[in-house]
Design a protein around this motif. Structure first.
Motif, PDB file in Angstrom:
ATOM      1  N   VAL A   1       2.764   9.822  -0.246  1.00 38.25           N
ATOM      2  CA  VAL A   1       3.577   9.522   0.927  1.00 38.25           C
ATOM      3  C   VAL A   1       5.044   9.570   0.515  1.00 38.25           C
ATOM      4  O   VAL A   1       5.398   9.186  -0.604  1.00 38.25           O
ATOM      5  CB  VAL A   1       3.231   8.119   1.502  1.00 38.25           C
ATOM      6  N   ASP A   2       5.866  10.038   1.433  1.00 33.61           N
ATOM      7  CA  ASP A   2       7.310  10.029   1.243  1.00 33.61           C
ATOM      8  C   ASP A   2       7.896   9.062   2.251  1.00 33.61           C
ATOM      9  O   ASP A   2       7.548   9.095   3.434  1.00 33.61           O
ATOM     10  CB  ASP A   2       7.887  11.431   1.470  1.00 33.61           C
TER      11      ASP A   2
ATOM     12  N   THR B   1      10.769   6.152   7.524  1.00 36.08           N
ATOM     13  CA  THR B   1      10.222   7.374   8.119  1.00 36.08           C
ATOM     14  C   THR B   1       9.130   7.874   7.189  1.00 36.08           C
ATOM     15  O   THR B   1       9.360   8.764   6.372  1.00 36.08           O
ATOM     16  CB  THR B   1      11.319   8.439   8.325  1.00 36.08           C
ATOM     17  N   LEU B   2       7.983   7.264   7.293  1.00 38.02           N
ATOM     18  CA  LEU B   2       6.868   7.578   6.406  1.00 38.02           C
ATOM     19  C   LEU B   2       6.221   8.890   6.802  1.00 38.02           C
ATOM     20  O   LEU B   2       5.968   9.145   7.977  1.00 38.02           O
ATOM     21  CB  LEU B   2       5.831   6.453   6.463  1.00 38.02           C
ATOM     22  N   ARG B   3       5.944   9.707   5.797  1.00 27.61           N
ATOM     23  CA  ARG B   3       5.274  10.987   6.012  1.00 27.61           C
ATOM     24  C   ARG B   3       4.350  11.262   4.829  1.00 27.61           C
ATOM     25  O   ARG B   3       4.669  10.950   3.695  1.00 27.61           O
ATOM     26  CB  ARG B   3       6.282  12.126   6.114  1.00 27.61           C
TER      27      ARG B   3
ATOM     28  N   ALA C   1       0.826  -1.207   0.000  1.00 31.20           N
ATOM     29  CA  ALA C   1       0.000   0.000   0.000  1.00 31.20           C
ATOM     30  C   ALA C   1       0.860   1.257   0.000  1.00 31.20           C
ATOM     31  O   ALA C   1       0.597   2.203  -0.751  1.00 31.20           O
ATOM     32  CB  ALA C   1      -0.933   0.000   1.205  1.00 31.20           C
ATOM     33  N   VAL C   2       1.891   1.273   0.828  1.00 29.86           N
ATOM     34  CA  VAL C   2       2.751   2.458   0.903  1.00 29.86           C
ATOM     35  C   VAL C   2       3.506   2.659  -0.410  1.00 29.86           C
ATOM     36  O   VAL C   2       3.659   3.791  -0.866  1.00 29.86           O
ATOM     37  CB  VAL C   2       3.711   2.374   2.109  1.00 29.86           C
ATOM     38  N   ALA C   3       3.925   1.573  -1.030  1.00 34.78           N
ATOM     39  CA  ALA C   3       4.603   1.702  -2.330  1.00 34.78           C
ATOM     40  C   ALA C   3       3.682   2.391  -3.337  1.00 34.78           C
ATOM     41  O   ALA C   3       4.122   3.257  -4.108  1.00 34.78           O
ATOM     42  CB  ALA C   3       5.045   0.334  -2.836  1.00 34.78           C
ATOM     43  N   ALA C   4       2.409   2.030  -3.326  1.00 37.09           N
ATOM     44  CA  ALA C   4       1.440   2.673  -4.220  1.00 37.09           C
ATOM     45  C   ALA C   4       1.265   4.145  -3.849  1.00 37.09           C
ATOM     46  O   ALA C   4       1.170   5.007  -4.739  1.00 37.09           O
ATOM     47  CB  ALA C   4       0.097   1.946  -4.170  1.00 37.09           C
ATOM     48  N   PHE C   5       1.240   4.450  -2.544  1.00 35.55           N
ATOM     49  CA  PHE C   5       1.139   5.847  -2.105  1.00 35.55           C
ATOM     50  C   PHE C   5       2.360   6.652  -2.560  1.00 35.55           C
ATOM     51  O   PHE C   5       2.245   7.797  -2.970  1.00 35.55           O
ATOM     52  CB  PHE C   5       1.019   5.950  -0.586  1.00 35.55           C
TER      53      PHE C   5
END
Length: 142
Positions: free
Chosen positions: A82-83, A94-96, A72-76
């Protein structure tokens, strides 16, 4: 509370689950034009609410696997929502949420607000009862 003849007795559990499914369907339909699902909206909200959140913690909070959180984060990240400040194996992430992610969350919050207003207008008694119950839950956590 009286039940209809031949029907099972009233169950608050069944009622809440049924209402939740109806609302979830309306919620999902309303978020669809934004390219969000209920789960994606929640994940993005967790990242915003806890800058620097790890994949493990994101997965725990979202009740998904770490692998699903990574996907999911890779898609974001690809979508610019998301960075991931580290983004390499072996390092803590360090997701933001990015500015684009903040904008999307703001638009989604407007959608949710409209749904809440529509529901409250049709069911003011239930809305107040749910709010009172929620206040009780929050007070218990103290």
């Amino acid at each position: 509370m009286s039940d209809l003849p031949g029907s099972p007795p009233f169950s608050p559990t069944v009622m809440l689950l049924t209402v939740a499914r109806v609302w979830d369907a309306a919620y999902a339909e309303a978020l669809k034009p934004l390219g969000l699902t209920t789960r994606k909206y929640g994940l993005l909200g967790h990242v915003r609410g806890t800058p620097g959140i790890s994949f493990s913690e994101l997965a725990r909070r979202s009740r998904i696997t770490v692998q699903s959180a990574h996907t999911a984060v890779a898609a974001f990240v690809t979508a610019g929502l998301v960075d991931d400040g580290t983004a390499h194996a072996g390092s803590a992430s360090t997701l933001r949420v990015t500015a684009a992610g903040e904008e999307l969350l703001a638009r989604a919050a407007e959608v949710v607000s409209r749904l809440d207003e529509e529901f409250a207008g049709r069911h003011p008694g239930l809305t107040e009862a749910l709010a009172a119950e929620w206040r009780g839950v929050v007070d218990e956590r103290g």
